[in-house]
Design a protein around this motif. Structure first.
Motif, mmCIF file in Angstrom:
data_model
loop_
_atom_site.group_PDB
_atom_site.id
_atom_site.type_symbol
_atom_site.label_atom_id
_atom_site.label_comp_id
_atom_site.label_asym_id
_atom_site.label_seq_id
_atom_site.Cartn_x
_atom_site.Cartn_y
_atom_site.Cartn_z
ATOM 1 N N HIS A 50 0.855 -1.191 0.000
ATOM 2 C CA HIS A 50 0.000 0.000 0.000
ATOM 3 C C HIS A 50 0.892 1.242 0.000
ATOM 4 C CE1 HIS A 50 -3.025 -2.841 2.015
ATOM 5 N NE2 HIS A 50 -3.300 -2.737 0.731
ATOM 6 N N GLU A 53 1.682 3.678 3.099
ATOM 7 C CA GLU A 53 2.122 3.075 4.362
ATOM 8 C C GLU A 53 3.648 3.032 4.370
ATOM 9 O OE1 GLU A 53 -0.053 -0.618 4.662
ATOM 10 O OE2 GLU A 53 -1.960 0.427 4.395
ATOM 11 N N ARG A 93 -2.909 5.018 -1.427
ATOM 12 C CA ARG A 93 -2.879 3.571 -1.117
ATOM 13 C C ARG A 93 -2.558 2.780 -2.389
ATOM 14 N NH1 ARG A 93 -5.017 0.419 3.063
ATOM 15 N NH2 ARG A 93 -6.020 -1.532 2.491
ATOM 16 N N HIS A 136 3.148 -3.355 7.069
ATOM 17 C CA HIS A 136 2.126 -2.348 6.753
ATOM 18 C C HIS A 136 2.026 -1.324 7.866
ATOM 19 C CE1 HIS A 136 -0.166 -4.468 3.454
ATOM 20 N NE2 HIS A 136 0.601 -5.449 3.905
ATOM 21 N N ASN A 137 1.289 -0.232 7.575
ATOM 22 C CA ASN A 137 0.822 0.709 8.599
ATOM 23 C C ASN A 137 -0.696 0.688 8.620
ATOM 24 O OD1 ASN A 137 3.417 2.494 7.429
ATOM 25 N ND2 ASN A 137 3.150 2.548 9.640
HETATM 26 ZN ZN LIG Z 1 -1.547 -1.989 4.232
#
Ligand SMILES: [Zn+2]
Length: 344
Positions: A50, A53, A93, A136-137
């Motif tokens: 993404h 992130e 994203r 990820h974040n």
């Molecule tokens: Zn993510």
């Protein structure tokens, strides 16, 4: 068509002077191959599935700049570089109209995102890593947690390198971590909010442990005692239901949620906690399914006198305060207060 650029043992000096320059140096989906002290084994890091992130990319840049050597070979996959390069950086994203890349790791691999996912799977197959960490974040602020599709001592050990909270969930959405079923232990690590310095720091510290430890799959490495959250249920919006976030009920919307609802992330809520306001009964607004496919809406939420309450004592997480994400994904995930599965 090959989408990935491959770079072996990059020099610290060629990476750029900050993470924005690093993104430009990457220029697109990139696979970095780092030779370890013991080249007979390999681990994989996947990040930036993404584009909004950044913690994994920042941590990787910092580690590469330090000029250190990993314990074993590391394959690093930095995926959505193009989306991350869109201005302002690390805000998209994915590119407009593209599918969510972390829903594309199962056939058909037809569109551009599907082909990218297929190539990631191919790179991982070729290198046959002993473990895969996908970093990820979360979109809002909140604590770190790991996610895996099933729980055993190897997944436990991997997640423990980063955090002590583990969600066990197998929703079959086409996420990379579903690879665990057929290849090697694969976990998603959500290091915390995408704009939070603590998240960037945790990503870096965990990445150092993951790259530099002799073993990462045996529980004694960092046994912090995991908090387990099993088979959460997603609370989703029904079609055409309107949602906003505000301090008071908004007349033009079916549902108004409190803007501070994300403060309940991983905390317990009771049946008295006001989550927001609604104009219709819960089943007309929300949908939710338990593992057996039964409607679980009334196990999660209750609308009484225009207010939305939890239906029982619950632990909520991955709560969004972004209406677009609530519409396209879900409002939150929930388990019972003791971490166990909700059955409708
Ligand atoms: Zn993510």
């Amino acid at each position: 068509m090959r989408r990935f650029k491959f770079v072996r043992n990059p020099e610290a000096s060629e990476l750029g002077n900050n993470v924005e320059e690093f993104l430009d140096w990457l220029g697109g989906p990139t696979c970095l191959l780092l030779e370890g002290a013991d080249p007979s084994r390999t681990r994989a890091l996947v990040t930036l599935l993404h584009g909004n992130e950044p913690s994994g990319t920042i941590a990787l840049y910092r580690w590469l700049r330090s000029g250190r050597t990993p314990a074993i070979n590391i394959v690093c996959i930095v995926a959505s570089v193009g989306a991350a390069q869109e201005s302002p950086r690390f805000s998209h994203r994915m590119l407009p109209r593209a599918r969510d890349l972390n829903r594309c790791f199962r056939p058909p691999f037809e569109d551009a995102q599907g082909e990218l996912a297929e190539e990631i799977l191919e790179i991982l197959r070729v290198h046959s890593p002993e473990a895969v960490v996908d970093m990820h974040n979360t979109s809002g602020s909140g604590p770190a947690f790991g996610v895996c599709t099933h729980m055993d001592s190897q997944h436990d050990a991997l997640v423990s390198l980063f955090t002590q909270r583990l969600i066990v969930s197998n929703l079959g959405l086409g996420a990379l971590m579903e690879l665990s079923e057929e290849s090697c232990p694969t976990v998603t690590v959500e290091v915390g909010g995408r704009l939070d310095d603590e998240a960037h720091e945790l990503a870096y510290e965990g990445l150092c442990r993951y790259f530099e430890a002799e073993t990462v799959l045996s529980p004694e490495v960092t046994d912090w005692g995991l908090e387990l959250l099993c088979d959460p249920i997603r609370l989703e919006l029904r079609e055409n239901v309107t949602l906003t976030y505000a301090e008071e009920p908004c007349d033009n919307y079916d549902i108004t949620l409190r803007p501070d609802i994300e403060h309940h992330n991983f905390g317990g809520v009771t049946s008295d906690t006001v989550l927001g306001w609604a104009r219709l009964p819960e089943r007309q607004l929300f949908s939710a399914q338990d593992a057996g496919g039964r409607c679980a809406v009334t196990s999660l939420v209750r609308v009484a006198e225009g207010k939305i309450f939890p239906a029982q004592a619950l632990k909520l997480f991955m709560i969004t305060n972004n209406a677009a994400i609530a519409h396209s994904d879900c409002l939150f995930y929930a388990v019972l207060d003791d971490g166990s599965t909700i059955c409708a």
